[in-house]
Motif scaffolding. Structure first.
Motif, short mmCIF file in Angstrom:
data_model
loop_
_atom_site.label_atom_id
_atom_site.label_comp_id
_atom_site.label_asym_id
_atom_site.label_seq_id
_atom_site.Cartn_x
_atom_site.Cartn_y
_atom_site.Cartn_z
N LEU A 34 3.39 18.19 -20.02
CA LEU A 34 3.64 18.83 -18.72
C LEU A 34 4.28 17.99 -17.61
CD1 LEU A 34 0.25 20.79 -18.43
CD2 LEU A 34 2.40 21.67 -19.36
N VAL A 35 3.83 16.74 -17.47
CA VAL A 35 4.25 15.98 -16.28
C VAL A 35 4.57 14.54 -16.66
CG1 VAL A 35 3.53 15.21 -13.98
CG2 VAL A 35 2.68 17.36 -14.86
N HIS A 36 5.57 13.98 -15.99
CA HIS A 36 5.82 12.54 -16.04
C HIS A 36 5.50 11.97 -14.67
CE1 HIS A 36 7.86 8.67 -16.43
NE2 HIS A 36 8.34 8.91 -15.22
N ALA A 37 4.84 10.82 -14.63
CA ALA A 37 4.63 10.10 -13.37
C ALA A 37 4.92 8.62 -13.63
CB ALA A 37 3.20 10.28 -12.87
N SER A 38 5.69 7.97 -12.78
CA SER A 38 6.04 6.55 -12.97
C SER A 38 4.77 5.72 -13.16
CB SER A 38 6.78 6.01 -11.75
OG SER A 38 7.86 6.83 -11.41
N ASP A 39 4.87 4.69 -14.03
CA ASP A 39 3.65 3.92 -14.32
C ASP A 39 3.55 2.60 -13.55
OD1 ASP A 39 5.49 2.40 -15.63
OD2 ASP A 39 4.65 2.67 -17.64
N SER A 40 4.53 2.27 -12.73
CA SER A 40 4.45 1.06 -11.90
C SER A 40 5.43 1.23 -10.74
CB SER A 40 4.85 -0.18 -12.72
OG SER A 40 6.22 -0.10 -13.07
N THR A 41 5.27 0.40 -9.71
CA THR A 41 6.17 0.52 -8.56
C THR A 41 7.60 0.11 -8.96
OG1 THR A 41 5.40 -1.64 -7.84
CG2 THR A 41 4.47 0.25 -6.71
N GLU A 42 7.71 -0.85 -9.90
CA GLU A 42 9.05 -1.28 -10.35
C GLU A 42 9.74 -0.14 -11.10
OE1 GLU A 42 6.22 -3.42 -11.72
OE2 GLU A 42 6.27 -3.85 -9.59
N ASN A 43 9.01 0.49 -12.02
CA ASN A 43 9.61 1.59 -12.76
C ASN A 43 9.90 2.78 -11.84
OD1 ASN A 43 9.85 0.37 -15.21
ND2 ASN A 43 7.86 1.06 -15.97
N ALA A 44 9.04 2.98 -10.84
CA ALA A 44 9.26 4.08 -9.89
C ALA A 44 10.61 3.87 -9.19
CB ALA A 44 8.13 4.14 -8.88
N LYS A 45 10.87 2.66 -8.77
CA LYS A 45 12.10 2.34 -8.07
C LYS A 45 13.32 2.66 -8.95
CE LYS A 45 13.47 -1.14 -4.88
NZ LYS A 45 13.57 -2.49 -4.49
N ARG A 46 13.26 2.21 -10.19
CA ARG A 46 14.36 2.43 -11.13
C ARG A 46 14.55 3.93 -11.40
NH1 ARG A 46 15.44 3.26 -16.39
NH2 ARG A 46 13.28 3.71 -16.90
N GLU A 47 13.44 4.63 -11.62
CA GLU A 47 13.51 6.05 -11.98
C GLU A 47 13.98 6.90 -10.79
OE1 GLU A 47 9.58 6.93 -13.48
OE2 GLU A 47 9.90 5.76 -15.31
N VAL A 101 0.83 -1.21 0.00
CA VAL A 101 0.00 0.00 0.00
C VAL A 101 0.86 1.26 0.00
CG1 VAL A 101 -1.67 1.30 1.34
CG2 VAL A 101 -1.96 -1.14 1.06
N MET A 102 1.91 1.30 0.86
CA MET A 102 2.78 2.49 0.88
C MET A 102 3.74 2.40 -0.30
SD MET A 102 1.84 4.38 3.34
CE MET A 102 3.12 5.52 3.74
N GLU A 103 3.73 3.43 -1.13
CA GLU A 103 4.55 3.41 -2.34
C GLU A 103 5.29 4.74 -2.50
OE1 GLU A 103 1.39 0.68 -4.95
OE2 GLU A 103 1.67 2.79 -5.47
N LYS A 104 6.30 4.71 -3.38
CA LYS A 104 7.00 5.93 -3.79
C LYS A 104 6.83 6.05 -5.29
CE LYS A 104 10.80 5.94 -0.40
NZ LYS A 104 10.49 4.77 0.40
N THR A 105 6.77 7.28 -5.80
CA THR A 105 6.70 7.47 -7.24
C THR A 105 7.52 8.68 -7.66
OG1 THR A 105 5.20 7.50 -9.15
CG2 THR A 105 4.56 8.88 -7.29
N LEU A 106 8.04 8.64 -8.89
CA LEU A 106 8.81 9.78 -9.39
C LEU A 106 7.91 10.67 -10.24
CD1 LEU A 106 11.82 10.99 -9.82
CD2 LEU A 106 11.40 10.23 -12.17
N ILE A 107 7.95 11.96 -9.95
CA ILE A 107 7.24 12.95 -10.75
C ILE A 107 8.27 13.88 -11.38
CG2 ILE A 107 5.64 14.94 -10.64
CD1 ILE A 107 4.27 12.29 -9.96
N LEU A 108 8.11 14.16 -12.67
CA LEU A 108 8.90 15.21 -13.31
C LEU A 108 7.94 16.28 -13.78
CD1 LEU A 108 11.31 13.15 -15.63
CD2 LEU A 108 11.78 14.00 -13.31
N ILE A 109 8.17 17.51 -13.36
CA ILE A 109 7.44 18.64 -13.94
C ILE A 109 8.30 19.02 -15.14
CG2 ILE A 109 6.54 20.96 -13.56
CD1 ILE A 109 6.30 20.29 -10.60
N LYS A 110 7.83 18.63 -16.34
CA LYS A 110 8.67 18.73 -17.53
C LYS A 110 8.88 20.19 -17.91
CE LYS A 110 6.57 14.54 -19.57
NZ LYS A 110 6.23 13.89 -20.85
#
Ligand code: ADP
Length: 189
Positions: free
Chosen positions: A155-168, A2-11
């Motif tokens: 405008l924005v990038h947001a990771s599309d999975s928890t695996e990709n979030a970790k890598r990014e 349930v607790m996750e991290k995600t990468l956001i880029l304000i492009k």
């Protein structure tokens, strides 16, 4: 999990339009916690690692674009998903190096899903009002972008999975730039 991290880029299109504050506010309003944030101008290596060519991704981008353009009765003369993906990847790399972006890590329950929902569809034209892409970029479309041989300025990038979030996240931030602190809502989790 349930607790996750995600990468956001304000492009850079959002940075250059003066939308940084308004976009950050929307993410803060969700209750997700900003645990890392910086302005950074990507070099070629970072751009290439962020948008590395993955066959699945290329096929997905090809199918999404083909379906949308054909549904609108627009031409889509491309036949090879991998070659099409490569072209989009190179446009993405160019765009990422166009100017500085604001990178941040959001943490909280269902962070990946919530951030993607806030951002909206890949094509701003299809993004619902209320989403970042829908509210600030709805006139942008595959037709406009591809006719000009350029990336969708969405405008924005947001990771599309928890695996990709970790890598990014590992790509954009060092461990020491990611913070752990308590917020009001934490006592309920
Ligand atoms: P998302 O950012 O919504 O997760 P994708 O991972 O499918 O979307 O694609 C990454 C980025 O590539 C998009 O945000 C967009 O800027 C760009 N892009 C995707 N498809 C196209 C396309 N057909 N034409 C131009 N740019 C595209």
């Amino acid at each position: 999990m349930v607790m996750e991290k995600t990468l956001i880029l304000i492009k850079h299109d959002a940075v250059s339009r003066g939308l940084i504050g308004r976009i950050i506010t929307r993410f803060e309003n969700t209750g997700l916690k900003i645990i890392a944030m910086k302005m950074i101008w990507a070099d070629k290596s970072l751009a290439e690692n962020h948008y590395f060519l993955d066959e699945e991704w290329a096929k997905n981008v090809y199918e999404k674009t083909k379906k949308t353009r054909e549904a609108s009765g627009e031409p889509f003369p491309f036949k090879d998903p991998i070659a099409y993906g490569k072209m989009i990847q190179s446009w993405n790399m160019e765009f990422l190096q166009e100017g500085p972006v604001v990178a941040m890590v959001l943490e909280g329950p269902h962070a990946v899903e919530i951030a993607r929902k806030m951002v909206g569809s890949t094509e701003p034209r299809q993004s619902a009002p209320g989403t970042i892409r829908g509210d600030f970029a709805m006139i942008e479309s595959y037709a406009l972008a591809n006719d000009k041989s350029r990336v969708l300025r969405n405008l924005v990038h947001a990771s599309d999975s928890t695996e990709n979030a970790k890598r990014e996240i590992a790509l954009w931030f060092s461990e020491s730039e990611i913070h752990s602190y308590k917020k009001e809502l934490d006592k309920h989790f």
